[in-house]
Design a protein around this motif. Structure first.
Motif, PDB file in Angstrom:
ATOM      1  N   LEU A   4       0.883  -1.165   0.000  1.00 22.12           N
ATOM      2  CA  LEU A   4       0.000   0.000   0.000  1.00 22.12           C
ATOM      3  C   LEU A   4       0.919   1.213   0.000  1.00 22.12           C
ATOM      4  O   LEU A   4       1.835   1.290   0.807  1.00 22.12           O
ATOM      5  N   LEU A   5       0.672   2.153  -0.890  1.00 18.10           N
ATOM      6  CA  LEU A   5       1.550   3.314  -0.983  1.00 18.10           C
ATOM      7  C   LEU A   5       0.725   4.592  -0.943  1.00 18.10           C
ATOM      8  O   LEU A   5      -0.362   4.646  -1.523  1.00 18.10           O
ATOM      9  N   PHE A   6       1.252   5.596  -0.247  1.00 17.10           N
ATOM     10  CA  PHE A   6       0.523   6.849  -0.059  1.00 17.10           C
ATOM     11  C   PHE A   6       1.456   8.036  -0.259  1.00 17.10           C
ATOM     12  O   PHE A   6       2.590   8.029   0.218  1.00 17.10           O
ATOM     13  N   ARG A  44       0.113   7.836  14.839  1.00 22.07           N
ATOM     14  CA  ARG A  44      -1.310   7.532  14.634  1.00 22.07           C
ATOM     15  C   ARG A  44      -1.503   6.031  14.369  1.00 22.07           C
ATOM     16  O   ARG A  44      -2.416   5.407  14.912  1.00 22.07           O
ATOM     17  N   ILE A  45      -0.638   5.463  13.530  1.00 23.71           N
ATOM     18  CA  ILE A  45      -0.706   4.019  13.260  1.00 23.71           C
ATOM     19  C   ILE A  45      -0.491   3.244  14.559  1.00 23.71           C
ATOM     20  O   ILE A  45      -1.242   2.308  14.870  1.00 23.71           O
ATOM     21  N   ALA A  46       0.503   3.645  15.348  1.00 26.40           N
ATOM     22  CA  ALA A  46       0.786   2.974  16.625  1.00 26.40           C
ATOM     23  C   ALA A  46      -0.411   3.046  17.564  1.00 26.40           C
ATOM     24  O   ALA A  46      -0.739   2.071  18.254  1.00 26.40           O
ATOM     25  N   GLU A  86      -5.380  -9.106   6.803  1.00 25.84           N
ATOM     26  CA  GLU A  86      -6.776  -9.138   6.373  1.00 25.84           C
ATOM     27  C   GLU A  86      -7.164  -7.827   5.713  1.00 25.84           C
ATOM     28  O   GLU A  86      -6.608  -6.767   6.017  1.00 25.84           O
ATOM     29  N   GLY A  87      -8.163  -7.911   4.828  1.00 24.25           N
ATOM     30  CA  GLY A  87      -8.663  -6.727   4.135  1.00 24.25           C
ATOM     31  C   GLY A  87      -9.112  -5.628   5.072  1.00 24.25           C
ATOM     32  O   GLY A  87      -8.839  -4.451   4.837  1.00 24.25           O
ATOM     33  N   LYS A  88      -9.792  -5.990   6.165  1.00 29.10           N
ATOM     34  CA  LYS A  88     -10.288  -4.949   7.093  1.00 29.10           C
ATOM     35  C   LYS A  88      -9.129  -4.216   7.765  1.00 29.10           C
ATOM     36  O   LYS A  88      -9.237  -3.034   8.070  1.00 29.10           O
ATOM     37  N   THR A  89      -8.018  -4.905   7.974  1.00 33.93           N
ATOM     38  CA  THR A  89      -6.835  -4.247   8.534  1.00 33.93           C
ATOM     39  C   THR A  89      -6.255  -3.270   7.526  1.00 33.93           C
ATOM     40  O   THR A  89      -5.910  -2.131   7.868  1.00 33.93           O
ATOM     41  N   VAL A  94      -5.686   2.387   5.293  1.00 38.69           N
ATOM     42  CA  VAL A  94      -6.103   3.357   4.267  1.00 38.69           C
ATOM     43  C   VAL A  94      -6.867   4.510   4.931  1.00 38.69           C
ATOM     44  O   VAL A  94      -6.652   5.677   4.593  1.00 38.69           O
ATOM     45  N   ASP A  95      -7.736   4.187   5.889  1.00 36.76           N
ATOM     46  CA  ASP A  95      -8.501   5.225   6.595  1.00 36.76           C
ATOM     47  C   ASP A  95      -7.585   6.164   7.368  1.00 36.76           C
ATOM     48  O   ASP A  95      -7.803   7.381   7.395  1.00 36.76           O
ATOM     49  N   ILE A  96      -6.550   5.618   8.013  1.00 38.63           N
ATOM     50  CA  ILE A  96      -5.596   6.457   8.746  1.00 38.63           C
ATOM     51  C   ILE A  96      -4.938   7.444   7.780  1.00 38.63           C
ATOM     52  O   ILE A  96      -4.857   8.642   8.048  1.00 38.63           O
TER      53      ILE A  96
END
Length: 118
Positions: A4-6, A44-46, A86-89, A94-96
């Motif tokens: 995943l890249l942002f 924030r991820i932590a 998992e996809g939900k993770t 992505v939401d963060i």
């Protein structure tokens, strides 16, 4: 592994997403991209993944389920390498990043999910 890249473009700048992705592999900074608050994003991820085991400063492992991820950063990008996640993770990650107005670029597809992709 699933990447995943942002990143965030400067206002009024639109570049070829695939070229940006490839350039980020070798260039620490790219003209046309905004600097990101990398440490704030890592914090924030932590915070969101506080129940996960923090393997090191940029890696988390789900001890109550499956999956792990590692975050790689440049001053202008966040790359998250997901391992059996998992996809939900991945949606949560992505939401963060959406909180920081950094849409997902999915190099596997390849597609960037933002309003400019229409």
């Amino acid at each position: 592994m699933y990447e995943l890249l942002f990143w965030k473009y400067l206002e009024g700048v639109y570049l070829n997403h695939q070229e940006v992705y490839q350039a980020l592999e070798v260039e620490p900074t790219i003209e046309g991209l905004e600097a990101l608050p990398v440490q704030v994003i890592l914090n924030r991820i932590a915070s969101v993944f506080s129940k996960w085991e923090k393997v090191d400063d940029t890696s988390w492992k789900n001890t109550a389920g499956v999956g792990a991820f590692h975050v790689r950063t440049t001053p202008q990008s966040i790359q998250i390498d997901c391992y059996g996640t998992e996809g939900k993770t991945m949606d949560k990650l992505v939401d963060i990043m959406d909180e920081f107005k950094c849409p997902l670029y999915d190099p596997q597809v390849p597609e960037r999910y933002d309003e400019m992709s229409e």
